[in-house]
Enzyme design. Structure first.
Site, short mmCIF file in Angstrom:
data_model
loop_
_atom_site.label_atom_id
_atom_site.label_comp_id
_atom_site.label_asym_id
_atom_site.label_seq_id
_atom_site.Cartn_x
_atom_site.Cartn_y
_atom_site.Cartn_z
N GLU A 7 0.92 -1.30 -0.17
CA GLU A 7 0.04 -0.04 0.08
C GLU A 7 0.77 1.23 0.08
OE1 GLU A 7 -3.70 1.78 2.78
OE2 GLU A 7 -3.47 -0.27 2.35
N ASP A 103 -2.54 -3.05 3.29
CA ASP A 103 -2.96 -3.29 4.41
C ASP A 103 -4.20 -4.35 4.48
OD1 ASP A 103 -1.22 -1.42 5.29
OD2 ASP A 103 -2.55 0.14 5.91
N TYR A 300 -0.80 -4.42 13.80
CA TYR A 300 -1.71 -3.72 12.82
C TYR A 300 -2.74 -2.88 13.47
CZ TYR A 300 -5.00 -2.88 8.80
OH TYR A 300 -5.76 -2.48 7.90
#
Length: 690
Positions: A7, A103, A300
């Site tokens: 990303e 992601d 994350y």
């Protein structure tokens, strides 16, 4: 060859390092059988309205609703170079497998798929799904790549959300902007969020405090208080009866209580706590934690889970040690650090990603090198890990009841038996140390003499204005019913709520007010006015929460995307067809500017400013600049009268125009040649000589 698409460039570089793709090329890295490239956010997005019809450039009520039968896409402005590189790589004959390393969430899936489809790629698709950017996590992720088609429903949900936002945003914004002659930004999630804030603000303004009274008896060692009394006369009578009287202890109740450790952070609870304790906005916190994730210091961030999976039990003692070593506790403190793993482990409550925790990279990282915001957020994450695995906070609470005649009084005392999980935050000054208000020894039937009696007046308090902390909670829990087991609720997602708040502020519907640390979110006059004229179908938080629930159902395969978009389209069509302008709306949206005329493009007011005469609808783009070369070359000034004539009749007579070619002057009629382009053009008509 395998093509990996991340990303962001920074993420791509971390992945390339693990894979051994170290040869730098223009827009990608190569090596060891891999191409590793990247997006820069959304490279491809939904096209603007003019892609469907050139006439849509000019806002017009008769064109609404604009609901495409099939949606068109286009490359985002300024990102043409990188999409060209990716398209070339995706169609390179050497590439046989494409790996989506964006992601691991709904938005990351959308970013990748739109690029993949834009390039008309049909090659085998794999998915890298990881919760940490540590080298070991990346390596393990590539050893366990998932079938890309297994994420089709997540993509459908993301694409559906994007299309729904486009349909509601485009149509509602144009409808209300045109009807009320000014730019009014309306959105599927943005407007209900604003509605909650406006409603809270109205409740506070309408609130009328009610006085209440309590009788307080104080003998210097202990303070007893009566129940609240509403009538002042009644309270004064009680005060008279209690003056110069003694108290008799009627009961003593001792209870040992325990407060359980908090759960680990998901994104929303971290944003809320960072706002409450550090004064960070939700968007700042998201930016800080995203940077920490890319630096491999935390897992994350865009998660809605507060638990870990069962396979993570063994790493917890190690992570605790790293967190304890990294945090700078007072040197004289020694800790017996508990690790109650059973409190945070529950695989059934982890969907896409587990809770936010620090990583093993802490062991070799000096957090003093981090910017202040990142260090502060990482400190919260480390503390929460220590707290979540800690022991209960235990205390003893004593409630003593006493009587003065027939008037009942109480007093409470608290003694902390074990600080437990609270110890860490207290030592780092991130939590207030609780005062232990212990009581003197008393016994039932004991008489307490020499009490000073007084009456104290208080007032009921209004609801509190929203902070980002409390607004995020309201957004998360909208639609939740305590009596119904409901898996999905809320408006927006953990990843999008910060952006919604920032958008409301940027379009002048919301503002932050308050001191440096505690800022409240207040509606502007324009925000209040907008909610006043919006129908329930657009501003209702409950309706939007139901839509969010349906997007989740698309993700789980329990609802089709077509059904959802059909509902959104029907709601929008009904809005355009049935909405009537609110009477007296000119009072809601008073213009501070002098109106020169009506915009020939969108029908909004044209007003004068220092540089020219511009449409009040900012998205329209119509403007007649005072320093326009067409007029200055003829040594003429674009005056208010000329503009009025042009907007009213489309023409205006000019006398004494200078000719650069001949050096002479002439008379002519100027008219607007309106094409809807960036600049307005003019045409001259010369008088015919007889």
């Amino acid at each position: 060859m395998r093509l990996v698409i991340a990303e962001k460039p920074s993420v791509a570089q971390s992945i390339a390092k693990v894979l051994g793709a170290t040869d730098k090329k223009e827009g990608y890295l190569e090596g060891n059988g891999y191409f590793v490239s990247w997006c820069v956010g959304h490279l491809v997005g939904l096209a603007g309205t003019e892609k469907y019809n050139e006439n849509y450039k000019i806002w017009d009520l008769k064109d609404l609703p604009i609901i495409p039968q099939s949606f068109e896409y286009e490359v985002s402005k300024g990102k043409e170079k990188q999409i060209k590189i990716l398209c070339k790589l995706l169609n390179d004959p050497k590439v046989d497998v494409v790996i989506n390393a964006c992601d691991a969430g709904r938005e990351g899936e959308l970013i990748f798929r739109l690029v993949y489809q834009f390039a008309k790629c049909q090659k085998t698709m794999k998915r890298l799904w990881i919760s940490s950017m540590e080298d070991s996590a990346i390596q393990k992720g590539f050893e366990n790549l998932k079938d890309g088609t297994g994420f089709d429903l997540i993509y459908e949900s993301a694409a559906c959300r994007q299309k729904a936002d486009w349909i509601v945003g485009i149509n509602a914004t144009r409808l209300f902007s045109l009807l009320y002659n000014q730019q009014l930004n309306v959105g599927r999630v943005m407007s209900p969020t604003l509605s909650m804030i406006v409603e809270r603000n109205a409740s506070i303004k309408a609130f009328r405090p009610t006085p209440f009274y309590t009788i307080v008896l104080d003998n210097g060692a202990v303070v007893f208080t009566s129940e609240k009394k509403e009538g002042k006369v009644h309270a004064e009578e009680l005060l008279k009866r209690c003056k110069n009287q003694h108290l008799v202890v009627t009961s003593i109740e001792n209870k040992e209580k325990a407060e359980k450790p908090p759960k680990l952070y998901d994104l929303t609870t971290l944003q809320r706590e960072a706002n409450r304790k550090l004064g960070f906005t939700a968007n700042q916190t998201l930016e800080y934690i995203q940077s920490l994730y890319e630096k491999k210091l935390c897992t994350y961030p865009r998660t809605d889970s507060r638990f870990l999976t069962e396979d993570m039990v063994d790493i917890l003692p190690e992570l605790l040690l790293y967190a304890l070593t990294t945090l700078r506790f007072p040197r004289d403190e020694e800790f017996d650090v508990p690790c109650n793993a059973q409190l945070v482990i529950d695989s059934s409550k982890v969907t896409d990603h587990h809770a936010i925790i620090p990583t093993k990279s802490l062991a070799n990282y000096d957090i003093e090198q981090l910017p202040y915001g990142e260090k502060a957020v990482l400190t919260l994450i480390m503390l929460r890990l220590l707290s979540a695995l800690g022991d209960n906070h235990r205390y003893s609470e004593t409630v003593v009841t006493a009587g003065c005649g027939d008037v009942v009084f109480t007093t409470k005392g608290k003694t902390i038996l074990q600080n437990g999980f609270m110890e860490y935050e207290v030592l780092l000054n991130l939590a207030e140390k609780q005062d232990e208000k212990s009581l003197p020894l008393m016994a039932e039937g004991e008489v307490i003499e020499n009490c000073n009696a007084e009456m104290k007046e208080g007032k009921t308090s209004p609801p509190k204005q929203f902070t980002e902390d409390t607004l995020l909670l309201a957004m998360e829990t909208t639609g939740k019913d305590e009596n119904i087991e409901k898996e999905f609720c809320g408006i927006g997602t953990p990843a999008t709520r910060a952006g919604i708040i920032e958008k409301l502020i940027s379009v002048n519907l919301l503002e932050r007010k308050g001191d440096k640390k505690t800022k409240y979110l207040l509606p502007t006059d324009k925000g209040n006015a907008l909610i006043t004229i919006l129908p329930e179908s657009i501003q209702s938080p409950l309706t939007t929460a139901e839509w969010e629930e349906k997007l989740k159902f698309i993700e789980t395969g329990d609802l089709s995307a077509n059904e959802f978009l059909s509902e959104i389209s029907k709601t929008t069509e009904n809005l355009v067809r049935t909405y009537d302008v609110v009477k007296g709306s000119e009072q809601l949206f008073p213009s501070q500017n002098k109106v020169i005329g009506k915009c020939p493009r969108c029908g909004s007011n044209v007003i004068e400013n220092k540089k020219g005469f511009c449409c009040e609808n900012r998205t329209c783009g119509f403007a007649l600049w005072k320093e326009n070369k067409f007029f200055t070359s003829k040594k003429k000034t674009l005056t208010e009268k000329i503009v009025k004539d042009l907007l009213t009749t489309g023409k205006c007579k000019l006398t004494g125009c200078y000719s650069e070619k001949t050096g002479k002057t002439y008379n002519a009629t100027v008219s607007i040649d309106e094409t809807g382009g960036k600049y307005v053009n003019f045409v001259l008509e010369f008088e015919k000589r007889g």
